[in-house]
Design a protein around this motif. Sequence first.
Motif, PDB file in Angstrom:
ATOM      1  N   LYS A 305       0.863  -0.935   0.024  1.00  0.00           N
ATOM      2  CA  LYS A 305      -0.051   0.175  -0.142  1.00  0.00           C
ATOM      3  C   LYS A 305       0.858   1.190   0.092  1.00  0.00           C
ATOM      4  CE  LYS A 305      -4.668  -0.505   1.974  1.00  0.00           C
ATOM      5  NZ  LYS A 305      -5.357  -0.012   2.874  1.00  0.00           N
ATOM      6  N   MET A 306       0.506   2.186  -0.809  1.00  0.00           N
ATOM      7  CA  MET A 306       1.141   3.411  -0.922  1.00  0.00           C
ATOM      8  C   MET A 306       0.258   4.699  -1.459  1.00  0.00           C
ATOM      9  SD  MET A 306       3.701   2.241  -4.031  1.00  0.00           S
ATOM     10  CE  MET A 306       3.264   0.733  -3.588  1.00  0.00           C
ATOM     11  N   ASN A 307       0.656   5.669  -1.219  1.00  0.00           N
ATOM     12  CA  ASN A 307      -0.192   6.791  -1.657  1.00  0.00           C
ATOM     13  C   ASN A 307      -0.482   6.517  -3.215  1.00  0.00           C
ATOM     14  OD1 ASN A 307      -1.105   9.360  -1.787  1.00  0.00           O
ATOM     15  ND2 ASN A 307       0.753  10.538  -2.228  1.00  0.00           N
ATOM     16  N   PRO A 308      -2.053   6.635  -3.197  1.00  0.00           N
ATOM     17  CA  PRO A 308      -3.033   7.286  -2.478  1.00  0.00           C
ATOM     18  C   PRO A 308      -3.759   6.644  -1.414  1.00  0.00           C
ATOM     19  CG  PRO A 308      -3.815   6.883  -4.743  1.00  0.00           C
ATOM     20  CD  PRO A 308      -2.619   6.540  -4.763  1.00  0.00           C
ATOM     21  N   ALA A 309      -3.388   5.316  -1.433  1.00  0.00           N
ATOM     22  CA  ALA A 309      -3.885   4.590  -0.442  1.00  0.00           C
ATOM     23  C   ALA A 309      -3.181   4.427   0.936  1.00  0.00           C
ATOM     24  CB  ALA A 309      -4.078   3.004  -0.904  1.00  0.00           C
ATOM     25  N   ALA A 310      -2.145   5.124   1.087  1.00  0.00           N
ATOM     26  CA  ALA A 310      -1.416   4.976   2.203  1.00  0.00           C
ATOM     27  C   ALA A 310      -0.668   6.149   2.524  1.00  0.00           C
ATOM     28  CB  ALA A 310      -0.866   3.857   2.762  1.00  0.00           C
ATOM     29  N   SER A 311       0.111   6.443   3.550  1.00  0.00           N
ATOM     30  CA  SER A 311       0.924   7.725   3.679  1.00  0.00           C
ATOM     31  C   SER A 311       2.424   7.151   2.886  1.00  0.00           C
ATOM     32  CB  SER A 311       1.175   7.879   4.899  1.00  0.00           C
ATOM     33  OG  SER A 311       1.860   6.725   5.788  1.00  0.00           O
ATOM     34  N   PRO A 390     -11.016  -0.664  -5.142  1.00  0.00           N
ATOM     35  CA  PRO A 390     -11.257  -0.603  -3.774  1.00  0.00           C
ATOM     36  C   PRO A 390     -10.325  -0.321  -2.805  1.00  0.00           C
ATOM     37  CG  PRO A 390     -11.945  -2.599  -4.989  1.00  0.00           C
ATOM     38  CD  PRO A 390     -11.383  -1.816  -5.779  1.00  0.00           C
ATOM     39  N   ALA A 391      -8.983  -0.608  -3.097  1.00  0.00           N
ATOM     40  CA  ALA A 391      -7.682  -0.058  -2.316  1.00  0.00           C
ATOM     41  C   ALA A 391      -7.898   1.265  -2.009  1.00  0.00           C
ATOM     42  CB  ALA A 391      -6.679  -0.623  -3.063  1.00  0.00           C
ATOM     43  N   ALA A 392      -8.387   2.259  -2.951  1.00  0.00           N
ATOM     44  CA  ALA A 392      -8.508   3.360  -2.448  1.00  0.00           C
ATOM     45  C   ALA A 392      -9.594   4.182  -1.837  1.00  0.00           C
ATOM     46  CB  ALA A 392      -7.969   4.259  -3.844  1.00  0.00           C
ATOM     47  N   ILE A 393     -10.504   3.108  -1.610  1.00  0.00           N
ATOM     48  CA  ILE A 393     -11.964   3.692  -1.179  1.00  0.00           C
ATOM     49  C   ILE A 393     -12.160   3.317   0.249  1.00  0.00           C
ATOM     50  CG2 ILE A 393     -14.540   3.024  -1.633  1.00  0.00           C
ATOM     51  CD1 ILE A 393     -13.979   2.371  -4.329  1.00  0.00           C
ATOM     52  N   ASP A 394     -12.435   4.165   0.992  1.00  0.00           N
ATOM     53  CA  ASP A 394     -12.873   4.045   2.515  1.00  0.00           C
ATOM     54  C   ASP A 394     -13.925   2.886   2.667  1.00  0.00           C
ATOM     55  OD1 ASP A 394     -14.621   4.430   4.950  1.00  0.00           O
ATOM     56  OD2 ASP A 394     -12.598   5.524   5.160  1.00  0.00           O
ATOM     57  N   PRO A 395     -13.470   1.591   3.449  1.00  0.00           N
ATOM     58  CA  PRO A 395     -14.476   0.677   3.489  1.00  0.00           C
ATOM     59  C   PRO A 395     -15.899   0.972   3.670  1.00  0.00           C
ATOM     60  CG  PRO A 395     -12.395   0.282   4.764  1.00  0.00           C
ATOM     61  CD  PRO A 395     -12.594   1.758   4.337  1.00  0.00           C
ATOM     62  N   LYS A 396     -16.279   1.818   4.373  1.00  0.00           N
ATOM     63  CA  LYS A 396     -17.746   2.440   4.626  1.00  0.00           C
ATOM     64  C   LYS A 396     -18.353   2.791   3.353  1.00  0.00           C
ATOM     65  CE  LYS A 396     -17.555   7.231   5.781  1.00  0.00           C
ATOM     66  NZ  LYS A 396     -17.815   8.177   6.830  1.00  0.00           N
ATOM     67  N   MET A 397     -17.497   3.229   2.207  1.00  0.00           N
ATOM     68  CA  MET A 397     -18.168   3.444   0.901  1.00  0.00           C
ATOM     69  C   MET A 397     -17.934   2.371   0.037  1.00  0.00           C
ATOM     70  SD  MET A 397     -16.862   7.590   0.683  1.00  0.00           S
ATOM     71  CE  MET A 397     -18.104   8.163  -0.493  1.00  0.00           C
ATOM     72  N   THR A 471      -3.985   8.635  -8.786  1.00  0.00           N
ATOM     73  CA  THR A 471      -3.858   9.394  -7.443  1.00  0.00           C
ATOM     74  C   THR A 471      -4.873   9.528  -6.834  1.00  0.00           C
ATOM     75  OG1 THR A 471      -4.088  11.774  -8.360  1.00  0.00           O
ATOM     76  CG2 THR A 471      -1.835  10.666  -8.386  1.00  0.00           C
ATOM     77  N   ASN A 472      -6.128   9.250  -7.479  1.00  0.00           N
ATOM     78  CA  ASN A 472      -7.371   9.580  -6.869  1.00  0.00           C
ATOM     79  C   ASN A 472      -7.739   8.480  -5.871  1.00  0.00           C
ATOM     80  OD1 ASN A 472      -8.575  10.847  -9.892  1.00  0.00           O
ATOM     81  ND2 ASN A 472      -8.344  12.017  -8.159  1.00  0.00           N
ATOM     82  N   ASN A 473      -8.560   9.105  -4.581  1.00  0.00           N
ATOM     83  CA  ASN A 473      -9.129   8.253  -3.794  1.00  0.00           C
ATOM     84  C   ASN A 473     -10.478   8.721  -3.439  1.00  0.00           C
ATOM     85  OD1 ASN A 473      -8.313  10.416  -2.115  1.00  0.00           O
ATOM     86  ND2 ASN A 473      -6.801   9.254  -1.118  1.00  0.00           N
ATOM     87  N   GLY A 474     -11.370   7.866  -2.638  1.00  0.00           N
ATOM     88  CA  GLY A 474     -12.609   8.052  -2.403  1.00  0.00           C
ATOM     89  C   GLY A 474     -13.531   6.984  -3.348  1.00  0.00           C
ATOM     90  N   CYS A 475     -14.768   7.345  -3.155  1.00  0.00           N
ATOM     91  CA  CYS A 475     -15.621   6.509  -4.140  1.00  0.00           C
ATOM     92  C   CYS A 475     -15.830   6.637  -5.179  1.00  0.00           C
ATOM     93  CB  CYS A 475     -17.163   6.195  -3.161  1.00  0.00           C
ATOM     94  SG  CYS A 475     -18.075   5.050  -3.901  1.00  0.00           S
ATOM     95  N   PHE A 476     -15.169   6.038  -6.203  1.00  0.00           N
ATOM     96  CA  PHE A 476     -15.323   6.615  -7.837  1.00  0.00           C
ATOM     97  C   PHE A 476     -15.399   5.238  -8.531  1.00  0.00           C
ATOM     98  CE2 PHE A 476     -10.842   6.282  -6.726  1.00  0.00           C
ATOM     99  CZ  PHE A 476     -10.151   5.522  -7.633  1.00  0.00           C
TER     100      PHE A 476
END
Length: 557
Positions: A305-311, A390-397, A471-476
């Motif tokens: 895991k790395m940016n955008p999914a982690a720091s 999915p790796a870049a999506i918050d689990p709740k979304m 680089t995008n994250n969020g529910c897309f």
Amino acid sequence: MKLRSQKILSRPEWSINRAYYKSMGYTDSDLEKPIIGIANAFSTTVPGHYNLNQVCQAVKDGIREAGGTPVEFGVIGACDGIAEGHEGMRYILPTRDIIAHSIELMVQAQQYDAIVLLGSCDKIVPGMLMAAARLDLPSILVNGGPMLGGPVLHGRKADTTSIIEGVGRLNKGEITDRELEQMEDSCAPGCGSCSFLGTANTMCCLAEALGMSLPGSAMIPAVYTARMSVAQASGRAILDLVEKNITARRIINQKSIENAVRLVSAIGGSTNAALHVPAIAYEAKVDFNIDIFDDFSRGTPLVAKMNPAASANVIDFHEAGGVPAVMSELTHILNTDAMTVTGKTLAENLKGHSSPDNEVIKTSAEPFSASGGLAVLRGSLAPDSAVTKPAAIDPKMLSFTGPARVYDSEEQANQAIMDGQVQKGDVLVIRYEGPKGGPGMPEMFKAMKLLYGMGMAKDVALVTDGRFSGTNNGCFVGHISPEAQEGGPIALVRDGDQIEIDVDAKKLELKVSPEELDKRRLTWKAPEPRVREGYLYLYSKLAESSDKGAIIKNRAD
């Protein structure tokens, strides 16, 4: 070695060709050796390519040391970052096919014996791999390496995407103009591909997983001396491939493409890989469809895991062992007998590789998650497929339902976000941005970054027939096929319609009855094309749908 270059350099018939080379300083000795073309995408407009002339010189040194003659030519390459969020982004994906075509034309016109491909960034690397597969000559890809990260901001090292997120925070009054300027000065401290796991670095890692780059080379930083060392080693390696007659399709084949999909899934790579892998497979004459991508992704553990999914950024990934460390964790599901540019199999290359830590790269026994970073969805909104990460999506979304807020262009949507028209709980629909409708299938990068900067990335979903930045994250959800311009269901969505996204269930549903959609279809009419001339016009007429890689077919079958 049987050298095809000698067919156009032998005396006396081809003395004229020898004269052309000699006018540039080549000698009789040079013209007796394998002629190695170097496709160099150097420019001073793309940070990831800024150092490629230095890389090229190291490659030339390796070629000459191994007994070959290097011949360099230029290749176009546009910067996705500079093109983001405006009309220029429509031209980015179409450059991929131009790159492939131009390399084919140059190599065939000059009858080189082999080719070294120098590129680092988003569409350049896949375009070069497409060319290699099409030409089926000995080939190797060398990239320029990623840039270093900037100062730590909000828990991670800054990078170029920090700027657009900063614009969102500036709009909310959270930072000052001066703070944004300081970010601008420091987020990209030197040349190289961007330091997050966007499409550029995803594709460089994919090239290594395919076996088309030397092991461990994908993420060596641009400023490290090891970058020049591996470039020189690549120059030597191409002569070994010529001597052994190991051509591109002996490396790029069903086995290696499956390995590449596994790798992209295991590191949570860019959704754009779902466009480029089918395109590379097409050129290699390998049967491949988007469902294969989904099956392999869901059956591959997410071990990095790395940016955008982690720091962590890609430099951290490299120092944690990089591609070889990840692939060594996947050997039980890889085709380890696949050939590589080392002249050895993947299994031979991976001997002795492992990760020195358990932070950026985990084990397959205890991964970040049991399934990989990409997923393919289908449903009434996307009958032919859609792609998400999915790796870049918050689990709740991972499961999200909300009312549609519909815009017919990226520009309209970006302005609506800035004007506060998009509310928490909405499903933002951006359409007429596919390969034909865009035309050029631009990235909805800015919309996602604005939502992130304005604190709505975990409360608003975005669906589109366009695509996204790595680089995008969020529910897309992107790559919706069929696209709106071709009358796909996304063209029939209206404000307020309920849209359901369920990543785990592989569903993307428009909660409107088939009868109602039939009524809407009777009154739907495709909008006038945005572009009526130039290359984008040609691309809009020739491009296949996104589920087929948005390719331009170039053979009769």
